[in-house]
Scaffold this active site. Structure first.
Site, PDB file in Angstrom:
ATOM      1  N   ALA A   6      14.208  13.086 -36.191  1.00 41.84           N
ATOM      2  CA  ALA A   6      15.406  12.363 -35.756  1.00 41.84           C
ATOM      3  C   ALA A   6      16.704  13.119 -35.986  1.00 41.84           C
ATOM      4  O   ALA A   6      17.739  12.772 -35.411  1.00 41.84           O
ATOM      5  CB  ALA A   6      15.470  11.017 -36.467  1.00 41.84           C
ATOM      6  N   LYS A  12      19.152  14.459 -30.418  1.00 35.96           N
ATOM      7  CA  LYS A  12      20.560  14.242 -30.066  1.00 35.96           C
ATOM      8  C   LYS A  12      20.853  14.620 -28.611  1.00 35.96           C
ATOM      9  O   LYS A  12      21.634  13.961 -27.941  1.00 35.96           O
ATOM     10  CB  LYS A  12      21.491  14.971 -31.028  1.00 35.96           C
ATOM     11  CG  LYS A  12      21.406  16.470 -30.963  1.00 35.96           C
ATOM     12  CD  LYS A  12      22.319  17.085 -32.010  1.00 35.96           C
ATOM     13  CE  LYS A  12      22.269  18.597 -31.888  1.00 35.96           C
ATOM     14  NZ  LYS A  12      22.604  19.290 -33.094  1.00 35.96           N
ATOM     15  N   ARG A  39      13.628  14.872 -42.661  1.00 38.05           N
ATOM     16  CA  ARG A  39      13.748  15.229 -44.079  1.00 38.05           C
ATOM     17  C   ARG A  39      15.198  15.203 -44.550  1.00 38.05           C
ATOM     18  O   ARG A  39      15.476  15.046 -45.729  1.00 38.05           O
ATOM     19  CB  ARG A  39      13.112  16.594 -44.323  1.00 38.05           C
ATOM     20  CG  ARG A  39      11.597  16.446 -44.424  1.00 38.05           C
ATOM     21  CD  ARG A  39      10.946  17.709 -44.880  1.00 38.05           C
ATOM     22  NE  ARG A  39      11.254  18.789 -43.967  1.00 38.05           N
ATOM     23  CZ  ARG A  39      10.765  20.016 -44.065  1.00 38.05           C
ATOM     24  NH1 ARG A  39       9.964  20.321 -45.059  1.00 38.05           N
ATOM     25  NH2 ARG A  39      11.074  20.950 -43.196  1.00 38.05           N
ATOM     26  N   HIS A 172       8.717  16.623 -19.532  1.00 31.27           N
ATOM     27  CA  HIS A 172       9.876  15.956 -18.927  1.00 31.27           C
ATOM     28  C   HIS A 172      10.096  16.360 -17.465  1.00 31.27           C
ATOM     29  O   HIS A 172      10.815  15.683 -16.738  1.00 31.27           O
ATOM     30  CB  HIS A 172      11.143  16.151 -19.770  1.00 31.27           C
ATOM     31  CG  HIS A 172      11.802  17.480 -19.575  1.00 31.27           C
ATOM     32  ND1 HIS A 172      11.383  18.612 -20.208  1.00 31.27           N
ATOM     33  CD2 HIS A 172      12.844  17.849 -18.802  1.00 31.27           C
ATOM     34  CE1 HIS A 172      12.145  19.623 -19.836  1.00 31.27           C
ATOM     35  NE2 HIS A 172      13.050  19.187 -18.978  1.00 31.27           N
ATOM     36  N   LYS A 176      11.532  14.020 -13.764  1.00 34.01           N
ATOM     37  CA  LYS A 176      12.654  14.333 -12.868  1.00 34.01           C
ATOM     38  C   LYS A 176      12.438  13.644 -11.524  1.00 34.01           C
ATOM     39  O   LYS A 176      11.372  13.764 -10.921  1.00 34.01           O
ATOM     40  CB  LYS A 176      12.759  15.851 -12.648  1.00 34.01           C
ATOM     41  CG  LYS A 176      13.244  16.626 -13.864  1.00 34.01           C
ATOM     42  CD  LYS A 176      13.335  18.106 -13.524  1.00 34.01           C
ATOM     43  CE  LYS A 176      13.496  18.967 -14.759  1.00 34.01           C
ATOM     44  NZ  LYS A 176      14.831  18.954 -15.326  1.00 34.01           N
ATOM     45  N   GLU A 210      16.647  29.984 -15.963  1.00 34.33           N
ATOM     46  CA  GLU A 210      17.849  29.468 -16.637  1.00 34.33           C
ATOM     47  C   GLU A 210      18.811  30.597 -16.944  1.00 34.33           C
ATOM     48  O   GLU A 210      18.373  31.734 -17.144  1.00 34.33           O
ATOM     49  CB  GLU A 210      17.447  28.825 -17.972  1.00 34.33           C
ATOM     50  CG  GLU A 210      16.534  27.652 -17.833  1.00 34.33           C
ATOM     51  CD  GLU A 210      16.011  27.213 -19.182  1.00 34.33           C
ATOM     52  OE1 GLU A 210      16.685  26.406 -19.823  1.00 34.33           O
ATOM     53  OE2 GLU A 210      14.955  27.697 -19.593  1.00 34.33           O
ATOM     54  N   ASP A 229       6.011  27.682 -23.443  1.00 39.99           N
ATOM     55  CA  ASP A 229       7.187  26.809 -23.363  1.00 39.99           C
ATOM     56  C   ASP A 229       7.368  26.220 -21.955  1.00 39.99           C
ATOM     57  O   ASP A 229       7.793  25.076 -21.810  1.00 39.99           O
ATOM     58  CB  ASP A 229       8.443  27.621 -23.744  1.00 39.99           C
ATOM     59  CG  ASP A 229       9.681  26.757 -23.888  1.00 39.99           C
ATOM     60  OD1 ASP A 229       9.552  25.638 -24.420  1.00 39.99           O
ATOM     61  OD2 ASP A 229      10.770  27.188 -23.468  1.00 39.99           O
ATOM     62  N   HIS A 234       5.283  22.795 -17.589  1.00 41.49           N
ATOM     63  CA  HIS A 234       6.209  22.471 -16.497  1.00 41.49           C
ATOM     64  C   HIS A 234       5.803  23.121 -15.166  1.00 41.49           C
ATOM     65  O   HIS A 234       5.712  22.464 -14.137  1.00 41.49           O
ATOM     66  CB  HIS A 234       7.623  22.933 -16.820  1.00 41.49           C
ATOM     67  CG  HIS A 234       8.206  22.323 -18.065  1.00 41.49           C
ATOM     68  ND1 HIS A 234       7.885  21.060 -18.495  1.00 41.49           N
ATOM     69  CD2 HIS A 234       9.098  22.799 -18.963  1.00 41.49           C
ATOM     70  CE1 HIS A 234       8.566  20.794 -19.602  1.00 41.49           C
ATOM     71  NE2 HIS A 234       9.302  21.833 -19.906  1.00 41.49           N
ATOM     72  N   LYS A 335      20.909  28.921 -13.202  1.00 42.05           N
ATOM     73  CA  LYS A 335      19.857  27.962 -13.554  1.00 42.05           C
ATOM     74  C   LYS A 335      19.399  27.303 -12.274  1.00 42.05           C
ATOM     75  O   LYS A 335      20.198  26.683 -11.568  1.00 42.05           O
ATOM     76  CB  LYS A 335      20.402  26.906 -14.520  1.00 42.05           C
ATOM     77  CG  LYS A 335      19.370  25.831 -14.858  1.00 42.05           C
ATOM     78  CD  LYS A 335      19.850  24.936 -15.995  1.00 42.05           C
ATOM     79  CE  LYS A 335      18.921  23.758 -16.193  1.00 42.05           C
ATOM     80  NZ  LYS A 335      17.865  23.991 -17.155  1.00 42.05           N
TER      81      LYS A 335
HETATM   82  C1  BG6 Z   1      12.046  22.679 -22.168  1.00 42.48           C
HETATM   83  C2  BG6 Z   1      11.904  24.052 -22.762  1.00 42.48           C
HETATM   84  O1  BG6 Z   1      10.815  22.028 -22.167  1.00 42.48           O
HETATM   85  O2  BG6 Z   1      12.536  22.786 -20.840  1.00 42.48           O
HETATM   86  C3  BG6 Z   1      13.242  24.773 -22.738  1.00 42.48           C
HETATM   87  O3  BG6 Z   1      11.437  23.948 -24.101  1.00 42.48           O
HETATM   88  C4  BG6 Z   1      13.840  24.771 -21.359  1.00 42.48           C
HETATM   89  O4  BG6 Z   1      13.108  26.107 -23.210  1.00 42.48           O
HETATM   90  C5  BG6 Z   1      13.819  23.364 -20.756  1.00 42.48           C
HETATM   91  O5  BG6 Z   1      15.167  25.232 -21.452  1.00 42.48           O
HETATM   92  C6  BG6 Z   1      14.223  23.379 -19.315  1.00 42.48           C
HETATM   93  O6  BG6 Z   1      14.336  22.063 -18.873  1.00 42.48           O
HETATM   94  P1  BG6 Z   1      15.405  21.634 -17.785  1.00 42.48           P
HETATM   95  O7  BG6 Z   1      15.128  20.194 -17.524  1.00 42.48           O
HETATM   96  O8  BG6 Z   1      16.753  21.889 -18.390  1.00 42.48           O
HETATM   97  O9  BG6 Z   1      15.162  22.509 -16.620  1.00 42.48           O
END
Ligand code: BG6
Length: 493
Positions: A6, A12, A39, A172, A176, A210, A229, A234, A335
């Site tokens: 948290a 955040k 912690r 995530h 989208k 990015e 990652d 993704h 990006k």
């Molecule tokens: C995250 C990665 O899952 O996705 C990050 O850990 C990356 O390294 C990010 O920057 C990118 O997500 P988004 O939604 O900003 O394209």
């Protein structure tokens, strides 16, 4: 909702803004409570103050006035404990009883936003403390596993603590709006799907790059790298959305069955693929920015990849022989996340190249971010004498609909979890199948420590070797404009 981690970055930046968005839209249950765990030694009041301050940075500025953010913070609580320490979970049990007023609280939603090393530990401690009650759910962040073996071990641990319907492995990208729209675009229209196969599609590019470095996440990133990652989760999800068959009925089981089928059809990587069809890179210093090895908490001789490009194949009737080129990288010129579908050229070129233009193959660009939208490029006669055919575009932009709400992905997924909808979460067999495909890459790098890792200066499009891989197909990467500020900039460099 109990958030482990948290006081961390994800909480955040993403979770609190997402929860706040749900709260202000009255989409959270009456009397909800969020219990932060970490912690760091906050109390309820000091945690609320900390979050309230961070919200000024991460929640849209039009929300800052008025008292709603403070009202939201009054639903936050904090318990300082060490998630790795089994004995501490007694305190969690006691706090949950106090907050719910129940002897055996159930219906909790646990969110694991901790370092991945704790993903296996927390569920086991929850079980020992008997906090894995039948109506609890758990959301766990990616990467789920470090390789095939550890992912299987995690799956075993989770299966020993929860039922699969209680486990929500979050990615995530699936939250989208633009990723979900790939399904609507493909399966809610009659005109694209008949062309969506090897007979009409030449190759597909998927780019998620990015223009930022690893920020303050050196410790995490060193042990992770771009493959774990971004690619194993993704990017491969985007491959699945682009390549999957239409589910007969749209529900969690059917949708996820089709995702798994794509993963299981990925052509196993051969020695040649591992040598020639995977390019990994690491950003090096530019005149103004440090290279990866100069970042905080990164070894000065680190071989962690911050860029990866791969050619992958899908062995099924629809896609056999159609390469999918995927790439991701940090510190690129911009990006952007987009899928570019290249259709085959017309079988015969009737028009000559006039006026400097040549008719080219059609191209469909699904832009996931930024300037979210869809563009179809096609040839069109330039008005006037002769037959000069030029590429023009038809486009749809989300901005015409008023744009997309900020921070929608996490809000959508948290709400889905609250409602018990697992469609957009990764099932255990998908994690397994995806790791089965990628594991040989990790193994190859491990066994060949000298396998090339190319440097690319900050702000460039990655190692030139990734272009060589495309040239084999007579193609080159579609690099979107550096300055993606308006919708007519679907140009190539
Ligand atoms: C995250 C990665 O899952 O996705 C990050 O850990 C990356 O390294 C990010 O920057 C990118 O997500 P988004 O939604 O900003 O394209």
């Amino acid at each position: 909702m109990i958030i482990f981690g948290a006081s961390g970055d994800l909480t955040k930046r993403k979770l609190i803004p997402a929860l706040y968005n749900l709260y202000k839209d009255n989409r959270l249950p009456e009397g909800f409570a969020v219990l932060g765990i970490g912690r760091t030694g906050y109390r309820d009041d000091t945690y609320r103050t900390y979050i309230r301050t961070e919200m000024e940075r991460f929640v849209a500025s039009e929300e800052h006035a008025g008292g709603r953010m403070t009202d939201f913070c009054n639903h936050l609580y904090y318990l300082s404990l060490n998630p790795a320490e089994a004995a501490d979970y007694g305190n969690l049990d006691a706090r949950l009883r106090e907050l719910t007023g129940e002897q055996e609280p159930d219906g909790m939603l646990y969110y694991l936003a901790t370092p991945p090393s704790l993903y296996g530990v927390i569920p086991l401690h929850l079980k020992t403390a008997r906090l894995n009650r039948p109506h609890t759910r758990i959301i766990v962040e990616k990467p789920f596993g470090y390789d095939l073996e550890s992912a299987r071990e995690l799956n075993r641990i989770y299966a020993s603590v929860f039922e699969e319907h209680q486990i929500y492995r979050i990615d995530h990208f699936l939250g989208k709006e633009t990723a979900q729209n790939i399904l609507a675009f493909r399966f809610a229209n009659g005109i694209f799907e008949p062309l969506w196969n090897r007979n009409y599609i030449d190759y597909v590019e998927i780019t998620a790059v990015e223009n930022l470095g690893i920020e303050q996440r050196g410790g995490f990133y060193e042990g992770t790298g771009a493959l774990r990652d971004m690619v194993q989760n993704h990017l491969i999800q985007l491959v699945a959305l682009t390549a999957m068959e239409p589910p007969a009925v749209f529900n969690a089981d059917n949708f996820r069955n089709e995702v798994v089928k794509v993963y299981e059809s990925l052509s196993p990587l051969t020695e040649e693929d591992l040598n020639e069809h995977i390019v990994r890179g690491q950003y090096t210093a530019s005149a103004t920015k440090p290279g990866y090895r100069e970042e905080k908490n990164v070894a000065s001789d680190s071989r962690t990849e911050t860029y990866i490009a791969m050619k992958i194949g899908i062995d099924n009737w629809r896609w056999s022989g159609v390469p999918f080129y995927i790439r991701t990288g940090k510190q690129m010129p911009t990006k952007v996340t987009e899928i570019v579908v290249h259709f085959r050229e017309t079988p015969h070129q009737m028009f000559r190249c006039e006026g400097g233009h040549c008719p080219r193959a059609n191209k469909l660009i699904l832009r996931l971010q930024p300037n979210e939208g869809i563009v179809l490029k096609f040839g069109m006669k330039v008005p006037g004498p002769g037959f000069d055919v030029k590429q023009v575009m038809m486009d749809f932009s989300y901005s015409d609909l008023g744009g997309l709400p900020a921070g929608d992905a996490y809000a959508r997924l948290i709400e889905d979890c609250i409602q018990g909808d697992q469609t957009l979460f990764t099932r255990s067999d998908a994690v397994d199948a995806s790791w089965r495909f990628f594991n040989p890459v990790l193994k190859y790098w491990q066994e060949h420590p000298d396998a090339p890792l190319y440097g690319y200066p900050v702000g460039t499009w990655g190692p030139l070797e990734s272009e060589a891989m495309m040239r084999e197909h007579g193609a080159e990467w579609t690099n979107p404009c550096k300055n993606l500020t308006n919708t007519d900039e679907y140009c190539e460099l």
